[in-house]
Structures are given as C-alpha cells and as structure tokens.
Design a protein around this motif. Structure first.
Motif, mmCIF file in Angstrom:
data_model
loop_
_atom_site.group_PDB
_atom_site.id
_atom_site.type_symbol
_atom_site.label_atom_id
_atom_site.label_comp_id
_atom_site.label_asym_id
_atom_site.label_seq_id
_atom_site.Cartn_x
_atom_site.Cartn_y
_atom_site.Cartn_z
ATOM 1 N N GLU A 5 0.825 -1.216 0.000
ATOM 2 C CA GLU A 5 0.000 0.000 0.000
ATOM 3 C C GLU A 5 0.855 1.261 0.000
ATOM 4 O O GLU A 5 0.461 2.288 -0.565
ATOM 5 N N TRP A 6 2.020 1.223 0.612
ATOM 6 C CA TRP A 6 2.886 2.402 0.631
ATOM 7 C C TRP A 6 3.421 2.703 -0.769
ATOM 8 O O TRP A 6 3.511 3.862 -1.172
ATOM 9 N N GLY A 9 0.527 4.077 -2.741
ATOM 10 C CA GLY A 9 0.263 5.456 -2.305
ATOM 11 C C GLY A 9 1.285 6.429 -2.865
ATOM 12 O O GLY A 9 0.939 7.514 -3.340
ATOM 13 N N ALA A 12 0.591 6.894 -6.509
ATOM 14 C CA ALA A 12 -0.580 7.754 -6.735
ATOM 15 C C ALA A 12 -0.239 9.221 -6.516
ATOM 16 O O ALA A 12 -0.654 10.089 -7.294
ATOM 17 N N VAL A 13 0.529 9.507 -5.483
ATOM 18 C CA VAL A 13 0.911 10.898 -5.197
ATOM 19 C C VAL A 13 1.767 11.463 -6.330
ATOM 20 O O VAL A 13 1.539 12.585 -6.806
ATOM 21 N N SER A 41 5.682 7.043 -12.110
ATOM 22 C CA SER A 41 4.753 6.559 -11.081
ATOM 23 C C SER A 41 4.145 5.224 -11.489
ATOM 24 O O SER A 41 3.955 4.331 -10.656
ATOM 25 N N SER A 45 4.484 1.472 -9.493
ATOM 26 C CA SER A 45 3.393 0.546 -9.188
ATOM 27 C C SER A 45 3.594 -0.808 -9.880
ATOM 28 O O SER A 45 3.300 -1.854 -9.298
#
Length: 100
Positions: A5-6, A9, A12-13, A41, A45
């Motif tokens: 999740e980090w 996140g 996404a940022v 980004s 992911s």
C-alpha cells in the motif's frame, strides 16, 4: 518489509503531481517533465505489484516504458529546440505554428 500500500500510495501521489503539473503549467519543458513523472509513477506501481506477486512480467514491462520515455524525451526536446530556433517561445500559448 515495506507494505504494498505504501508503494501504491507513493505512486498515486507522484502521478497526481505529474497530472496537475501537466494540466496547470503551459511551459513545454515542465509539461514534458510532468509526463515523465506520470510514467515513473506507473513504473513504481508495476515494480511493486511484480514484486508482491513474485512475477517478473511487470519488471520487464518497466524496461519498455523506460525506453518509450527516453524516446519521448528525445523527440520532445528536439521539437522544442526546433520551435525555439524559429520562435523564442517555450509556452504553449505563444506557439501557433501547428494551428490549421
């Protein structure tokens, strides 16, 4: 070990920062850098999911994305240099060469 999740996140940022930079700024160099942020980004992911699923396909796809990003940067900067040589403008509002 860092949870998945980090990474998502962080991805996404960075993607949102790139998207906002692309939509709000009119400088072509800033727009190209924003596209690079969005591509990186996606790379974060893909590598995170690839590591989490123990599959190398995501990491192999990252190499293709990096290649496309390098080609995009080279072509974009070549177009920018050609436009700047003809007109001393780097803002998209000032460039009307390609309008029909």
């Amino acid at each position: 070990m860092v949870p998945l999740e980090w990474y998502i996140g962080l991805s996404a940022v960075i993607f949102v920062i790139g998207m906002i930079g692309f939509m709000l700024r009119r400088n072509i160099i800033i727009m190209l850098m924003s596209i690079e942020l969005m591509l990186n980004s996606v790379n974060i992911s893909l590598v995170a999911f690839s590591h989490y699923l123990q599959d190398l396909r995501g990491q192999i796809l990252v190499f293709f994305i990096i290649t496309v990003a390098a080609a995009e940067a080279a072509i974009g900067l070549a177009i920018l240099v050609a436009l700047f040589k003809n007109k001393a403008a780097v803002h998209t509002d000032e460039i009307t060469e390609m309008k029909g």
